[in-house]
Scaffold this motif. Sequence first.
Motif, PDB file in Angstrom:
ATOM      1  N   GLN A  75       0.825  -1.206   0.000  1.00  0.00           N
ATOM      2  CA  GLN A  75       0.000   0.000   0.000  1.00  0.00           C
ATOM      3  C   GLN A  75       0.860   1.257   0.000  1.00  0.00           C
ATOM      4  O   GLN A  75       0.531   2.233  -0.686  1.00  0.00           O
ATOM      5  CB  GLN A  75      -0.947  -0.027   1.194  1.00  0.00           C
ATOM      6  N   TRP A  76       1.957   1.248   0.747  1.00  0.00           N
ATOM      7  CA  TRP A  76       2.868   2.402   0.710  1.00  0.00           C
ATOM      8  C   TRP A  76       3.456   2.569  -0.686  1.00  0.00           C
ATOM      9  O   TRP A  76       3.574   3.698  -1.195  1.00  0.00           O
ATOM     10  CB  TRP A  76       3.994   2.217   1.727  1.00  0.00           C
ATOM     11  N   GLU A  77       3.838   1.467  -1.306  1.00  0.00           N
ATOM     12  CA  GLU A  77       4.399   1.528  -2.656  1.00  0.00           C
ATOM     13  C   GLU A  77       3.391   2.144  -3.617  1.00  0.00           C
ATOM     14  O   GLU A  77       3.732   3.025  -4.430  1.00  0.00           O
ATOM     15  CB  GLU A  77       4.782   0.117  -3.120  1.00  0.00           C
ATOM     16  N   LEU A  78       2.154   1.705  -3.510  1.00  0.00           N
ATOM     17  CA  LEU A  78       1.124   2.216  -4.402  1.00  0.00           C
ATOM     18  C   LEU A  78       0.866   3.703  -4.140  1.00  0.00           C
ATOM     19  O   LEU A  78       0.738   4.497  -5.079  1.00  0.00           O
ATOM     20  CB  LEU A  78      -0.154   1.391  -4.214  1.00  0.00           C
ATOM     21  N   LEU A  79       0.818   4.097  -2.863  1.00  0.00           N
ATOM     22  CA  LEU A  79       0.566   5.501  -2.542  1.00  0.00           C
ATOM     23  C   LEU A  79       1.671   6.419  -3.034  1.00  0.00           C
ATOM     24  O   LEU A  79       1.417   7.556  -3.447  1.00  0.00           O
ATOM     25  CB  LEU A  79       0.394   5.667  -1.032  1.00  0.00           C
ATOM     26  N   ARG A  80       2.916   5.938  -2.984  1.00  0.00           N
ATOM     27  CA  ARG A  80       4.022   6.759  -3.503  1.00  0.00           C
ATOM     28  C   ARG A  80       3.871   6.973  -4.999  1.00  0.00           C
ATOM     29  O   ARG A  80       4.201   8.052  -5.522  1.00  0.00           O
ATOM     30  CB  ARG A  80       5.362   6.099  -3.173  1.00  0.00           C
ATOM     31  N   LEU A  81       3.369   5.970  -5.706  1.00  0.00           N
ATOM     32  CA  LEU A  81       3.121   6.128  -7.144  1.00  0.00           C
ATOM     33  C   LEU A  81       1.967   7.110  -7.376  1.00  0.00           C
ATOM     34  O   LEU A  81       2.020   7.930  -8.298  1.00  0.00           O
ATOM     35  CB  LEU A  81       2.807   4.771  -7.770  1.00  0.00           C
ATOM     36  N   VAL A  82       0.946   7.024  -6.545  1.00  0.00           N
ATOM     37  CA  VAL A  82      -0.165   7.980  -6.644  1.00  0.00           C
ATOM     38  C   VAL A  82       0.350   9.398  -6.401  1.00  0.00           C
ATOM     39  O   VAL A  82      -0.001  10.330  -7.125  1.00  0.00           O
ATOM     40  CB  VAL A  82      -1.275   7.627  -5.630  1.00  0.00           C
ATOM     41  N   SER A 132       3.189  10.560  -6.969  1.00  0.00           N
ATOM     42  CA  SER A 132       4.020  11.022  -8.080  1.00  0.00           C
ATOM     43  C   SER A 132       3.195  11.459  -9.279  1.00  0.00           C
ATOM     44  O   SER A 132       3.746  11.941 -10.275  1.00  0.00           O
ATOM     45  CB  SER A 132       4.994   9.912  -8.500  1.00  0.00           C
ATOM     46  N   GLY A 133       1.860  11.269  -9.190  1.00  0.00           N
ATOM     47  CA  GLY A 133       0.981  11.735 -10.254  1.00  0.00           C
ATOM     48  C   GLY A 133       0.513  10.667 -11.220  1.00  0.00           C
ATOM     49  O   GLY A 133      -0.192  10.972 -12.192  1.00  0.00           O
ATOM     50  N   THR A 164      -1.653   7.642 -12.852  1.00  0.00           N
ATOM     51  CA  THR A 164      -3.048   7.201 -12.848  1.00  0.00           C
ATOM     52  C   THR A 164      -3.113   5.732 -12.431  1.00  0.00           C
ATOM     53  O   THR A 164      -2.085   5.036 -12.375  1.00  0.00           O
ATOM     54  CB  THR A 164      -3.675   7.352 -14.236  1.00  0.00           C
ATOM     55  N   ASN A 165      -4.328   5.238 -12.186  1.00  0.00           N
ATOM     56  CA  ASN A 165      -4.492   3.826 -11.842  1.00  0.00           C
ATOM     57  C   ASN A 165      -3.977   2.920 -12.948  1.00  0.00           C
ATOM     58  O   ASN A 165      -3.355   1.882 -12.694  1.00  0.00           O
ATOM     59  CB  ASN A 165      -5.963   3.518 -11.561  1.00  0.00           C
ATOM     60  N   ALA A 166      -4.243   3.290 -14.203  1.00  0.00           N
ATOM     61  CA  ALA A 166      -3.790   2.472 -15.332  1.00  0.00           C
ATOM     62  C   ALA A 166      -2.262   2.438 -15.394  1.00  0.00           C
ATOM     63  O   ALA A 166      -1.665   1.375 -15.645  1.00  0.00           O
ATOM     64  CB  ALA A 166      -4.367   3.014 -16.636  1.00  0.00           C
ATOM     65  N   GLU A 167      -1.625   3.567 -15.162  1.00  0.00           N
ATOM     66  CA  GLU A 167      -0.163   3.616 -15.180  1.00  0.00           C
ATOM     67  C   GLU A 167       0.427   2.799 -14.035  1.00  0.00           C
ATOM     68  O   GLU A 167       1.449   2.108 -14.200  1.00  0.00           O
ATOM     69  CB  GLU A 167       0.315   5.066 -15.108  1.00  0.00           C
ATOM     70  N   ILE A 168      -0.212   2.888 -12.869  1.00  0.00           N
ATOM     71  CA  ILE A 168       0.257   2.108 -11.717  1.00  0.00           C
ATOM     72  C   ILE A 168       0.099   0.618 -12.000  1.00  0.00           C
ATOM     73  O   ILE A 168       0.994  -0.189 -11.686  1.00  0.00           O
ATOM     74  CB  ILE A 168      -0.528   2.507 -10.455  1.00  0.00           C
ATOM     75  N   ALA A 169      -1.018   0.226 -12.615  1.00  0.00           N
ATOM     76  CA  ALA A 169      -1.258  -1.182 -12.933  1.00  0.00           C
ATOM     77  C   ALA A 169      -0.167  -1.720 -13.848  1.00  0.00           C
ATOM     78  O   ALA A 169       0.352  -2.830 -13.644  1.00  0.00           O
ATOM     79  CB  ALA A 169      -2.638  -1.350 -13.575  1.00  0.00           C
ATOM     80  N   ARG A 170       0.214  -0.928 -14.871  1.00  0.00           N
ATOM     81  CA  ARG A 170       1.260  -1.370 -15.788  1.00  0.00           C
ATOM     82  C   ARG A 170       2.596  -1.493 -15.061  1.00  0.00           C
ATOM     83  O   ARG A 170       3.354  -2.441 -15.276  1.00  0.00           O
ATOM     84  CB  ARG A 170       1.375  -0.394 -16.955  1.00  0.00           C
ATOM     85  N   GLU A 171       2.913  -0.531 -14.202  1.00  0.00           N
ATOM     86  CA  GLU A 171       4.205  -0.545 -13.514  1.00  0.00           C
ATOM     87  C   GLU A 171       4.312  -1.696 -12.531  1.00  0.00           C
ATOM     88  O   GLU A 171       5.376  -2.304 -12.376  1.00  0.00           O
ATOM     89  CB  GLU A 171       4.429   0.780 -12.784  1.00  0.00           C
ATOM     90  N   LEU A 172       3.198  -2.022 -11.843  1.00  0.00           N
ATOM     91  CA  LEU A 172       3.221  -3.094 -10.855  1.00  0.00           C
ATOM     92  C   LEU A 172       2.844  -4.454 -11.447  1.00  0.00           C
ATOM     93  O   LEU A 172       2.854  -5.474 -10.734  1.00  0.00           O
ATOM     94  CB  LEU A 172       2.272  -2.766  -9.699  1.00  0.00           C
ATOM     95  N   VAL A 173       2.518  -4.443 -12.735  1.00  0.00           N
ATOM     96  CA  VAL A 173       2.129  -5.660 -13.460  1.00  0.00           C
ATOM     97  C   VAL A 173       0.940  -6.331 -12.749  1.00  0.00           C
ATOM     98  O   VAL A 173       0.970  -7.510 -12.368  1.00  0.00           O
ATOM     99  CB  VAL A 173       3.323  -6.654 -13.584  1.00  0.00           C
ATOM    100  N   VAL A 174      -0.078  -5.535 -12.553  1.00  0.00           N
ATOM    101  CA  VAL A 174      -1.334  -6.038 -11.995  1.00  0.00           C
ATOM    102  C   VAL A 174      -2.467  -5.425 -12.817  1.00  0.00           C
ATOM    103  O   VAL A 174      -2.243  -4.560 -13.676  1.00  0.00           O
ATOM    104  CB  VAL A 174      -1.494  -5.664 -10.496  1.00  0.00           C
ATOM    105  N   ILE A 224      -3.156  11.162  -0.005  1.00  0.00           N
ATOM    106  CA  ILE A 224      -1.765  11.624  -0.090  1.00  0.00           C
ATOM    107  C   ILE A 224      -1.454  12.577   1.057  1.00  0.00           C
ATOM    108  O   ILE A 224      -0.400  12.490   1.696  1.00  0.00           O
ATOM    109  CB  ILE A 224      -1.518  12.303  -1.453  1.00  0.00           C
ATOM    110  N   ALA A 225      -2.380  13.511   1.326  1.00  0.00           N
ATOM    111  CA  ALA A 225      -2.177  14.469   2.416  1.00  0.00           C
ATOM    112  C   ALA A 225      -2.079  13.767   3.760  1.00  0.00           C
ATOM    113  O   ALA A 225      -1.293  14.165   4.630  1.00  0.00           O
ATOM    114  CB  ALA A 225      -3.316  15.482   2.435  1.00  0.00           C
ATOM    115  N   ARG A 226      -2.852  12.707   3.931  1.00  0.00           N
ATOM    116  CA  ARG A 226      -2.842  11.966   5.198  1.00  0.00           C
ATOM    117  C   ARG A 226      -1.568  11.144   5.342  1.00  0.00           C
ATOM    118  O   ARG A 226      -0.973  11.075   6.426  1.00  0.00           O
ATOM    119  CB  ARG A 226      -4.069  11.066   5.242  1.00  0.00           C
TER     120      ARG A 226
END
Length: 245
Positions: free
Chosen positions: A189-196, A198-199, A201-211, A236-238
């Motif tokens: 979850q921390w890994e995913l939030l850091r990607l969020v 960084s700007g 999108t969900n689709a970009e995160i899915a490709r990067e994490l291969v999910v 992100i603020a939290r």
Amino acid sequence: MAESVKDRDLRGLLGVIDAARSTASPKGLPGAVLDQARALIACDTVSFVDFDAAQQVRFADDRRLDDGDGPGDDAFWRHYWDCRPCCYPDRSGDDRSVTTISDFYTQRQFHNTVMYEDYFGPHGVEHEVMLCISAPAGRSRRLLLLRGRGAEFDGRDRLLLSLLRPHLNELYQELERARRPVPVLTTRQWELLRLVASGRTNAEIARELVVSSDTVRKHMENIFGRLHVTNRTAAIARAFPTLPY
């Protein structure tokens, strides 16, 4: 006559802002901020208060007036709603104006109030200027500068505090975010939030994490639940309270 700001006034303003930016406090404002505010605007006492007037509860009161001898909270709360300068932000909803007692009362009128008789007078307070910063509903957060007998706070003092208010308001919100405990999240979850953050999108995160995108969406729903938020910006603020926004 128009008031003007001099170089030393600007340096004083920067001193207050730098103190808020570079020091921490478990609650309220750091003592260094109050010291710099007193150096900027001469007064006898500077205090920061955070309270709920309806519930008569104080959440913070740095350098409170009723420490030591003299009347305490009972007298203050008993007359609070009848004292026009005290309750003005609550009744009006105006937390942006810098106000003084003399905006509401002549000196004679102030001396005739029960708040002066039972609270301010015994503490030697004749003049007060108040700067409010944003607070949750039902709460009041105020920087109070107090003087005894002598000169009233003037146009220069009001101008400087009006210039300071938006900066202090923003810096206080940063202090509040930094004081929140670090959320408990999984490594993924921390890994995913850091990607969020960084700007991406969900689709970009899915490709990067291969999910799949559905997997990312499910992760985000779980993160929102753990952080008690409803959107990416709030998450992100939290999770990263010191990031600039």
